[in-house]
Design a protein around this motif. Structure first.
Motif, short mmCIF file in Angstrom:
data_model
loop_
_atom_site.label_atom_id
_atom_site.label_comp_id
_atom_site.label_asym_id
_atom_site.label_seq_id
_atom_site.Cartn_x
_atom_site.Cartn_y
_atom_site.Cartn_z
N GLU A 520 0.81 -1.22 0.00
CA GLU A 520 0.00 0.00 0.00
C GLU A 520 0.84 1.27 0.00
OE1 GLU A 520 1.03 -1.14 4.13
OE2 GLU A 520 0.29 -2.17 2.35
N VAL A 521 2.17 1.14 0.11
CA VAL A 521 3.01 2.31 0.28
C VAL A 521 3.03 3.20 -0.96
CG1 VAL A 521 5.42 3.03 0.48
CG2 VAL A 521 4.47 1.45 2.14
N ARG A 522 3.08 2.61 -2.14
CA ARG A 522 3.16 3.43 -3.36
C ARG A 522 1.98 4.38 -3.47
NH1 ARG A 522 6.02 3.60 -8.05
NH2 ARG A 522 4.95 4.62 -9.78
N ASP A 523 0.78 3.87 -3.21
CA ASP A 523 -0.40 4.74 -3.27
C ASP A 523 -0.32 5.84 -2.22
OD1 ASP A 523 -1.47 3.28 -5.35
OD2 ASP A 523 -2.70 2.01 -4.05
N SER A 524 0.19 5.50 -1.06
CA SER A 524 0.33 6.49 0.00
C SER A 524 1.33 7.57 -0.38
CB SER A 524 0.76 5.81 1.31
OG SER A 524 -0.21 4.88 1.72
N ILE A 525 2.41 7.16 -1.03
CA ILE A 525 3.41 8.13 -1.47
C ILE A 525 2.82 9.05 -2.54
CG2 ILE A 525 5.56 8.34 -2.79
CD1 ILE A 525 6.60 5.93 -1.20
N GLU A 526 2.04 8.50 -3.45
CA GLU A 526 1.39 9.32 -4.46
C GLU A 526 0.43 10.32 -3.82
OE1 GLU A 526 1.89 9.64 -7.77
OE2 GLU A 526 3.64 8.37 -7.36
N LYS A 527 -0.28 9.86 -2.80
CA LYS A 527 -1.21 10.74 -2.10
C LYS A 527 -0.45 11.86 -1.39
CE LYS A 527 -5.17 10.60 1.06
NZ LYS A 527 -6.03 9.73 1.91
N ALA A 528 0.67 11.49 -0.79
CA ALA A 528 1.49 12.49 -0.10
C ALA A 528 2.03 13.52 -1.08
CB ALA A 528 2.63 11.81 0.65
N LYS A 529 2.52 13.05 -2.22
CA LYS A 529 3.06 13.98 -3.22
C LYS A 529 1.96 14.89 -3.77
CE LYS A 529 6.04 12.09 -6.17
NZ LYS A 529 6.62 11.08 -7.08
N GLY A 530 0.75 14.34 -3.92
CA GLY A 530 -0.37 15.16 -4.35
C GLY A 530 -0.74 16.23 -3.34
N ALA A 531 -0.36 16.01 -2.08
CA ALA A 531 -0.63 16.97 -1.02
C ALA A 531 0.54 17.93 -0.83
CB ALA A 531 -0.92 16.24 0.29
N GLY A 532 1.51 17.91 -1.76
CA GLY A 532 2.64 18.82 -1.66
C GLY A 532 3.69 18.38 -0.68
N ILE A 533 3.70 17.10 -0.34
CA ILE A 533 4.67 16.57 0.62
C ILE A 533 5.73 15.77 -0.13
CG2 ILE A 533 4.98 15.07 2.63
CD1 ILE A 533 1.96 15.61 3.20
N THR A 534 6.98 15.98 0.21
CA THR A 534 8.08 15.29 -0.47
C THR A 534 8.55 14.11 0.37
OG1 THR A 534 8.83 17.37 -1.46
CG2 THR A 534 10.40 15.54 -1.42
N PRO A 535 8.34 12.87 -0.11
CA PRO A 535 8.86 11.70 0.61
C PRO A 535 10.34 11.52 0.29
CG PRO A 535 6.96 11.15 -0.79
CD PRO A 535 7.49 12.47 -1.23
N VAL A 536 11.13 11.21 1.30
CA VAL A 536 12.57 11.02 1.14
C VAL A 536 12.97 9.72 1.82
CG1 VAL A 536 14.85 11.92 1.74
CG2 VAL A 536 13.05 13.49 1.03
N MET A 537 13.81 8.94 1.15
CA MET A 537 14.29 7.68 1.72
C MET A 537 15.68 7.87 2.32
SD MET A 537 15.20 4.05 -0.13
CE MET A 537 13.55 3.71 -0.70
N ILE A 538 15.84 7.46 3.56
CA ILE A 538 17.14 7.50 4.23
C ILE A 538 17.44 6.09 4.72
CG2 ILE A 538 18.50 8.52 6.06
CD1 ILE A 538 16.72 10.93 6.01
N THR A 539 18.54 5.51 4.24
CA THR A 539 18.79 4.10 4.53
C THR A 539 20.27 3.80 4.63
OG1 THR A 539 18.43 1.85 3.71
CG2 THR A 539 18.70 3.57 2.07
N GLY A 540 20.58 2.68 5.23
CA GLY A 540 21.95 2.21 5.30
C GLY A 540 22.32 1.32 4.14
N ASP A 541 21.37 1.04 3.25
CA ASP A 541 21.61 0.17 2.11
C ASP A 541 22.53 0.83 1.09
OD1 ASP A 541 20.23 -1.97 2.97
OD2 ASP A 541 18.45 -1.64 1.75
N HIS A 542 23.01 0.03 0.14
CA HIS A 542 23.82 0.54 -0.96
C HIS A 542 22.97 1.43 -1.85
CE1 HIS A 542 27.45 -1.82 -0.19
NE2 HIS A 542 26.63 -2.80 0.17
N LYS A 543 23.65 2.33 -2.57
CA LYS A 543 22.94 3.33 -3.38
C LYS A 543 22.06 2.68 -4.44
CE LYS A 543 24.94 7.17 -4.91
NZ LYS A 543 25.73 8.12 -5.76
N ASN A 544 22.58 1.71 -5.17
CA ASN A 544 21.80 1.09 -6.26
C ASN A 544 20.54 0.41 -5.73
OD1 ASN A 544 23.67 1.96 -8.07
ND2 ASN A 544 24.67 -0.01 -8.36
#
Length: 886
Positions: A520-544
């Motif tokens: 369900e996360v993708r739809d939530s991210i789209e809803k957030a972006k439609g509301a003018g909110i910028t989602p950002v990912m911060i992780t310890g994983d490799h860049k790729n």
């Protein structure tokens, strides 16, 4: 640095034997010396401290001053009303804070409640709080690491360290490793185990080198207390509003009294009027209304799987325009899953959902070998063992190659355990007419020990072109952030030893695995972006890996939108703040990086939310305007640092919380604007009458009564207005935006002025009915009482009716539904009933000095009272494209 020392050196330094461990007496001595193995908790506030903390507000101070003055002039009833509102506000705040703290306590659990230790040569299970430096601790699959340890023995040991590193794949551990680099990252210290991490595979032993606040978790936890808490946007705006209204009230009091002295009026009567008007001008219901609205919001949030630790956090979440989210467990499911199958006969995608899936014969052989060559289990929806192997078993179940049936039909008679040097694992299983070696591991290593390949059910010699094809596909999968695993087999007539297993194998194919995003996360991210909110990912994983997942979720579009922790280190804080808006993915970051990232966004005027579940998220949760921790997978440290906890660990809940926060803020603003309009109308009536030397249309008791019925129930009802369906189609508020931005202040002035003017009109009509004008002298007491009654009714009724149109700044009352807010309808009916009672019940008419009106005059006051509502509705006709919801 313990990872730079040999295990013998560590044992010698702690004066302990691996075989015997500490004695009970020595363990007791060390417990006294080092203390319990618990992270320090902040001292809890007493109920009294919590109560007085609620009173630290400018508006509350003004109200208390007004109460003291009303007591001094003998208006004890008014003083009691004011004090009751102040106490109600404080009690509501205490109750909510107390409930929130209890909810947090219910969620918090010990990171490792039990630990296996060897003491006096005997292994026993003790509370992890009693573990001391020098203890020999035994680790096995499924057990949390109770303290920081230097490993002294390992057997296929794998530990999942996402709580510290953000990596979802378990790390291999080797006691024999020794390092020289003192700055080696935590994730690369293969001879160490850290508190709160989870053993997923194998077994091991270690000597405890740090406990409690000396652990890596403890070091991070200590960072949290260094930050200074700031007021939330709502608190700042209410503090500003309280100061302005308080100064205005004092100024109005002084102005009216000064003019009254100049006009030689009855000073005692005008002093009472000035004080009453000052009390009325201060919306004493506002603190209670805000607390009630926020409390109701907290209740709604709890039903949507969010526990709020602080009431203003609801509003703050609604104003964020940046969501910095950890990847593992927040955006993803924190479990491995096979998404790609490849054999030389072709490749296929594995659906995220579904059972009884179909596959080619070669693919079924590939799946069969992977399932047989694994130690994990999966029953009743629950898996045990290494996440990678669990994913393989689940894959078999979905394709009808169940582990239980396979292991029953093809019993394991031998195995060659996984070894990180060769990156392979092999098992020997019974097969019809003999035995079969099943091998899984790194595809390049499998190709080195293989001589054949399975193509269309036939075993053919492995050519160079085939090898290159396997490697090409494996590289493509890697570029898509998939973990690649190969499989091979060979049939043998007799059981063979380990040395005979891994040569001349038949390559079956490869699988690509991923930590899948929450559905369900993708739809939530789209809803957030439609509301003018910028989602950002911060992780310890490799860049790729991070960028691939970010693209899949819709967070990022290109790898240029990513930056690593190492690259961040090369930037100053100012440079990072200047470039921060161009990034959507931050990879290979440390806890210090996360704090810098959050601060960089905030330096640009953003309101930042940070979500996460690991210990490594805690400092940034604390640094952000609002931190949101995960309740299921979240560590105690992250929960303690957060403002809100999600009990379902679901990113979608955050979007729901943002929507709730926006609506709550809008509702609070509605109440504030409504109260301001009503109180301004009261001020205009009295000030105009004093300035123009007219009789005062309202007595002090009448002012306080109107203030009571309009500042409570209608204002609260506006505060629980149903949510606006369009609220997530608007951009977040500017953090520096005034409460009265977007023309709201002007409309409040217009509304208040109209209410005040109509009240004066009613007063004039009441006098005119008995032959007097506003400037007449010697007005009879009866005529003055009747005129005041008309003004009294119009002022109260117009405010009650005006609350209907305040439900929206642009939608008509019919568009939003005249009866959709049942609480407001009830509040208006109650207010009108009380007002009618005051002018019709004899003992109340005497107390408030009013009279019963004629039928004709009831019609007049009703028409006058409804004018502000109609006027505001007409204004909306010209503002249909206007501002966001008030």
């Amino acid at each position: 640095m313990w990872f730079c020392k040999s295990k013998e050196e560590v044992l010698e330094e702690f004066k302990v034997s691996q075989r015997e461990g500490l004695t009970a007496d020595e363990a007791g001595v060390r417990l006294e010396l080092y203390g319990e193995n618990k992270l320090k908790a902040k001292p809890k506030k007493s109920l009294a401290m919590m109560f007085f903390a609620q009173l630290k507000d400018m508006l509350i101070y003004v109200l208390l001053g007004a109460a003291i003055i009303t007591i001094a002039i003998g208006e004890h009833v008014d003083a009691v009303i004011i004090l009751m509102v102040v106490v109600l506000n404080a009690v509501i705040g205490v109750i909510q804070e107390y409930k929130a703290e209890k909810a947090i306590e219910a969620l918090q659990k010990m990171t490792a409640p039990k630990a296996l230790v060897r003491r006096g040569g005997e292994v026993s299970e003790i509370d992890s709080a009693l573990v001391v430096p020098g203890d020999i601790v035994l680790l096995d699959a499924g057990r949390f690491v109770p303290a920081d340890m230097r490993l002294i023995e390992t057997a296929n040991l794998q530990i999942e360290e996402s709580a510290l590193t953000g990596e979802s794949v378990p790390d291999d551990k080797h006691a024999e490793d020794i390092y020289k680099d003192l700055k080696l990252p935590i994730g690369d210290r293969t001879n160490m185990a850290y508190m709160s991490t989870l053993v997923t595979y194998g077994r091991g032993e270690g000597v405890v080198v740090a406990t409690a606040m000396d652990t890596e978790i403890g070091k991070i936890a200590s960072i949290l207390d260094e930050d200074i808490e700031e007021m939330t946007p709502l608190q700042r705006r209410l503090a500003e509003f309280g100061r302005v209204v308080g100064l205005m009230a004092v100024g109005i009091c002084g102005l009216i009294f000064a003019i009254s002295v100049f006009q030689k009026r009855d000073l005692f009567e005008m002093f009472l009027t000035a004080i009453s008007l000052a009390v009325a001008a201060i919306p004493e219901g506002l603190p209670a209304i805000v607390a009630i609205v926020l409390a109701l919001g907290v209740t709604r949030m709890s039903k949507k799987n969010a526990i709020v630790k602080r009431l203003p956090a609801v509003e703050t979440l609604g104003s964020v325009n940046i969501i910095c989210s950890d990847k593992t467990g927040t955006l993803t499911q924190n479990r491995m899953a096979v998404s790609k199958l490849f054999t030389l006969g072709g490749s296929s995608d594995v659906p995220q959902e579904g059972e009884n899936l179909e596959a080619s014969s070669d693919e079924l052989e590939l799946i069969k070998t992977l399932v047989l060559c694994s130690d994990a289990t999966y029953e009743n929806g629950m898996g045990t063992g290494d996440p990678t192997e669990v994913a393989l078993v689940i894959l078999g179940e979905r394709y009808g190659v169940g582990r239980k049936q396979l292991h029953s039909e093809h019993k394991r008679v031998g195995e060659k355990p996984f070894d990180s040097s060769r990156k392979l694992m092999s098992t020997l299983n019974e097969e019809a007419g003999g035995y079969r070696v099943n091998t899984k591991g790194a595809i390049d290593n499998i190709l080195k020990i293989s001589a054949y390949a399975l193509v269309g059910g036939n075993v053919v010699p492995l050519t160079e072109e085939m090898r290159n094809e396997y490697l090409r596909v494996a590289e493509e999968m890697s570029d898509k952030a998939l973990r690649v695993l190969g499989a091979a087999y060979k049939d043998v007539e007799a059981a063979s030893g380990e040395d005979d297993m891994e040569h001349s194998l038949v390559v079956l194919g490869i699988v690509g695995m991923e930590d899948p995003p929450r559905l369900e996360v993708r739809d939530s991210i789209e809803k957030a972006k439609g509301a003018g909110i910028t989602p950002v990912m911060i992780t310890g994983d490799h860049k790729n890996t991070a960028v691939a997942i970010a693209k899949e979720l819709g967070i990022a579009d290109a790898i240029e939108q990513s930056i690593t922790g190492a690259e961040i280190d090369e930037l100053s804080d100012e440079a990072l703040a200047g470039k921060i808006s161009g990034y959507r993915v931050f990879a290979r970051v440390s806890p210090e990086h996360k704090v810098r990232i959050v601060n960089a966004y905030r330096a640009n005027g953003n309101i930042v939310s940070m979500t996460g579940d690991g210990v490594n998220d805690a400092p940034s949760l604390k640094s952000a305007d609002i931190g949101v921790a995960m309740g299921i997978t979240g560590t105690d440290v992250s929960k303690g640092a957060s403002d809100m906890i999600l009990t379902d660990d679901n990113f979608t809940t955050i979007v729901h919380a943002i929507e709730e926060g926006r609506n709550i803020y809008s509702n609070i603003r509605r109440s504030v604007i409504f109260l301001l309009s009503c109180n301004l109308g009261e001020v205009i009536v009295v000030v105009a009458s004093v300035i123009f030397f007219w009789p005062v249309p309202l007595l002090p008791t009448q002012i306080l009564w109107i203030n009571l019925i309009t500042d409570t129930f209608p204002a609260i009802a506006l505060g629980v207005e149903p949510g606006d369906s369009d609220v997530m189609k608007k951009r977040p508020r500017d953090p520096s935006e005034s409460f009265f931005a977007g023309g709201r202040g002007l409309r409040a002035v217009l509304g208040g002025s109209l209410i005040g003017a109509l009240t004066l009109v009613a007063f004039y009509l009441g006098l005119a009915e008995y032959g007097y004008s506003l400037g007449s002298r010697g007005i009879s007491e009866y005529a003055l009482t009747y005129a005041r009654t008309m003004a009294f009714v119009v002022l109260a009724a117009s405010q009650l009716f005006y609350s209907i149109t305040m439900r929206s700044s642009r939608k008509s009352i019919f568009e939003i539904g005249l009866f959709s807010n049942r609480f407001l309808v009830g509040a208006i009916c109650l207010g009108l009933a009380l007002q009618f009672a005051v002018v019709s019940i004899p003992f109340m008419t005497r107390a408030f000095k009013v009279q019963m009106l004629s039928q004709r005059d009831w019609g007049i006051v009703f028409l006058l009272a409804i004018v502000p509502l109609l006027a505001n509705e007409i204004i909306k006709l010209f503002l249909r494209t206007g501002n966001e919801e008030i």
